[in-house]
Design an enzyme around this catalytic site. Structure first.
Site, PDB file in Angstrom:
ATOM      1  N   GLY A   1      -2.971  -1.633  -7.410  1.00 57.31           N
ATOM      2  CA  GLY A   1      -1.860  -2.421  -7.497  1.00 57.31           C
ATOM      3  C   GLY A   1      -2.194  -3.592  -8.571  1.00 57.31           C
TER       4      GLY A   1
ATOM      5  N   MET B   1       2.941  -9.367  -0.724  1.00 57.23           N
ATOM      6  CA  MET B   1       2.459  -8.738   0.558  1.00 57.23           C
ATOM      7  C   MET B   1       1.093  -8.486   0.552  1.00 57.23           C
ATOM      8  SD  MET B   1       5.098  -5.737   1.249  1.00 57.23           S
ATOM      9  CE  MET B   1       6.837  -6.141   1.794  1.00 57.23           C
TER      10      MET B   1
ATOM     11  N   LYS C   1      -1.126  -6.687  -8.134  1.00 56.27           N
ATOM     12  CA  LYS C   1      -1.543  -7.747  -7.282  1.00 56.27           C
ATOM     13  C   LYS C   1      -2.985  -8.220  -7.542  1.00 56.27           C
ATOM     14  CE  LYS C   1      -1.683  -9.954  -3.435  1.00 56.27           C
ATOM     15  NZ  LYS C   1      -3.056 -10.194  -3.017  1.00 56.27           N
TER      16      LYS C   1
ATOM     17  N   HIS D   1       0.790  -1.011   0.009  1.00 53.83           N
ATOM     18  CA  HIS D   1       0.088   0.158  -0.128  1.00 53.83           C
ATOM     19  C   HIS D   1       0.952   1.063  -0.062  1.00 53.83           C
ATOM     20  CE1 HIS D   1      -2.681  -2.784   2.414  1.00 53.83           C
ATOM     21  NE2 HIS D   1      -3.614  -2.502   1.240  1.00 53.83           N
TER      22      HIS D   1
ATOM     23  N   SER E   1      -2.729  -7.946   3.222  1.00 58.73           N
ATOM     24  CA  SER E   1      -3.275  -7.763   4.648  1.00 58.73           C
ATOM     25  C   SER E   1      -3.669  -9.137   5.039  1.00 58.73           C
ATOM     26  CB  SER E   1      -4.444  -6.817   4.579  1.00 58.73           C
ATOM     27  OG  SER E   1      -4.349  -5.676   3.850  1.00 58.73           O
ATOM     28  N   ARG E   2      -4.173 -10.007   4.249  1.00 61.83           N
ATOM     29  CA  ARG E   2      -4.650 -11.234   4.392  1.00 61.83           C
ATOM     30  C   ARG E   2      -3.509 -12.162   5.274  1.00 61.83           C
ATOM     31  NH1 ARG E   2      -8.964 -10.143   0.441  1.00 61.83           N
ATOM     32  NH2 ARG E   2     -10.729 -10.226   1.660  1.00 61.83           N
TER      33      ARG E   2
HETATM   34  P1  AMP Z   1      -6.528  -3.515  -0.221  1.00 62.80           P
HETATM   35  O1  AMP Z   1      -6.524  -2.854   0.814  1.00 62.80           O
HETATM   36  O2  AMP Z   1      -6.220  -5.093  -0.254  1.00 62.80           O
HETATM   37  O3  AMP Z   1      -7.813  -3.415  -0.907  1.00 62.80           O
HETATM   38  O4  AMP Z   1      -5.464  -3.012  -1.091  1.00 62.80           O
HETATM   39  C1  AMP Z   1      -5.543  -1.477  -1.630  1.00 62.80           C
HETATM   40  C2  AMP Z   1      -4.722  -1.509  -2.844  1.00 62.80           C
HETATM   41  O5  AMP Z   1      -3.315  -1.814  -2.567  1.00 62.80           O
HETATM   42  C3  AMP Z   1      -5.180  -2.020  -4.195  1.00 62.80           C
HETATM   43  O6  AMP Z   1      -5.012  -1.511  -5.125  1.00 62.80           O
HETATM   44  C4  AMP Z   1      -4.225  -3.322  -4.220  1.00 62.80           C
HETATM   45  O7  AMP Z   1      -3.951  -3.996  -5.388  1.00 62.80           O
HETATM   46  C5  AMP Z   1      -2.823  -2.628  -3.548  1.00 62.80           C
HETATM   47  N1  AMP Z   1      -1.935  -3.856  -3.033  1.00 62.80           N
HETATM   48  C6  AMP Z   1      -2.384  -4.843  -2.384  1.00 62.80           C
HETATM   49  N2  AMP Z   1      -1.239  -5.744  -1.851  1.00 62.80           N
HETATM   50  C7  AMP Z   1      -0.145  -5.037  -2.804  1.00 62.80           C
HETATM   51  C8  AMP Z   1       1.325  -5.342  -2.943  1.00 62.80           C
HETATM   52  N3  AMP Z   1       1.792  -6.442  -2.448  1.00 62.80           N
HETATM   53  N4  AMP Z   1       1.810  -4.545  -3.797  1.00 62.80           N
HETATM   54  C9  AMP Z   1       1.432  -3.607  -4.535  1.00 62.80           C
HETATM   55  N5  AMP Z   1      -0.044  -3.291  -4.359  1.00 62.80           N
HETATM   56  C10 AMP Z   1      -0.679  -4.041  -3.393  1.00 62.80           C
END
Ligand code: AMP
Length: 297
Positions: free
Chosen positions: A145, A182, A147, A34, A184-185
């Site tokens: 991301g 990486m 990801k 993030h 959160s899970r």
């Molecule tokens: P999330 O909080 O999981 O919904 O992720 C928020 C943003 O962070 C989304 O655009 C994800 O794709 C991005 N993101 C999550 N994990 C990663 C990672 N390991 N590297 C880069 N971006 C990430």
């Protein structure tokens, strides 16, 4: 850094911003992945808004909405250190007031396949909340991301269909030193499961080697080899192993153009996704994309 919790305050804060605004939508539980998006926004935009919102409408009834890691204090400390300008951390009632009916949906194969097939409510929830965030914050750029490769492409399509004047920027996946993407899970994993989860980056690496070094072009052969590799890990259960066109995410039978290898694997009760680009050398489309600097994973 200003922390705002209501839509009205966010609109007010936005109205006071001159110059370019970048938005980084997240569900909190922040990690370096993030923060890499925040850093990119910080270097490209005059004002950086980060949203922290665990969006209930993208979780299925049996999914992990309640268990999802939430630590506002920690997230705020990390964002303060990155010099974010505004953190938007609304309540569910702010984002979905009584009578809310502004659902935003992208229809067709892009949202029906892969994640859409396993999580039928997911993309409707994502596109609804992202469209609402984009309408409230009105950024020139929003950062996502690779990801979540399918989500990135769905959000791009949504922004086009809704005619939102925003550039959707996709950025590479940040990984732990041992290769695990990486997420959160990852916090859900026991130490044994954390070790088992390495089967994902291992399978992606195998796929890359087969296509880019050994010249394998048969998608079924590739998927079989990867599924075999994943099945050798006793804690892993495959949801899907897919090989698709890099941009459209249409399933490929022959890997004759830039492609994406996508995995969804359950490790114990934790569902992890990851992906890698596959770049078969020599094809015209590959060289064109390379010239445009289009590969970020
Ligand atoms: P999330 O909080 O999981 O919904 O992720 C928020 C943003 O962070 C989304 O655009 C994800 O794709 C991005 N993101 C999550 N994990 C990663 C990672 N390991 N590297 C880069 N971006 C990430």
């Amino acid at each position: 850094m200003r922390v705002v919790e209501t839509v009205a305050e966010m609109r007010q804060a936005r109205a006071a911003m001159g110059g370019g605004v970048g938005l980084v939508p997240t569900m909190g539980g922040l990690h370096e992945g993030h923060l890499s998006l925040v850093r990119r926004a910080r270097s490209a935009d005059d004002h950086v808004v980060v949203s922290l919102f665990v969006n209930p409408s993208q979780f299925g009834p049996k999914e992990d909405f309640d268990a999802y890691p939430r630590d506002l204090e920690r997230d705020l400390r990390l964002l303060e250190a990155e010099d974010a300008h505004v953190v938007f951390a609304p309540s569910v009632e702010e984002m979905y007031p009584p009578g809310f009916d502004e659902w935003v949906e992208v229809r067709g194969p892009l949202t029906e396949r892969l994640e859409g097939a396993f999580r039928p409510q997911f993309f409707r929830g994502v596109t609804t909340v992202v469209a609402r965030l984009l309408r409230i914050v009105r950024p020139q750029r929003a950062y996502f991301g690779e990801k979540d490769a399918q989500q990135l492409r769905v959000v791009r399509r949504m922004a086009e269909e809704q005619r939102l004047p925003v550039e959707i920027v996709g950025l590479p996946t940040l990984r732990e030193p041992d290769g695990l993407a990486m997420s959160s899970r990852n916090a859900y994993l026991t130490s044994e499961e954390r070790q088992a989860a390495l089967v994902l980056p291992r399978a992606l690496e195998l796929g890359r080697t087969m296509v880019e070094c050994e010249g394998v072009r048969d998608a079924d052969r590739l998927k079989e080899a990867l599924a075999d590799c994943i099945r050798r890990e006793p804690l892993a259960r495959i949801d899907y192993v897919a090989v698709t066109d890099y941009e459209t995410l249409e399933e490929l039978t022959v890997i004759d153009r830039p492609a994406l290898l996508l995995l969804a694997v359950r490790i114990g009760s934790t569902r992890l996704i990851d992906n890698a680009s596959l770049i078969p050398g020599g094809s015209e489309a590959t060289e064109e994309l390379r010239r445009r600097g289009g590969f970020s994973t």
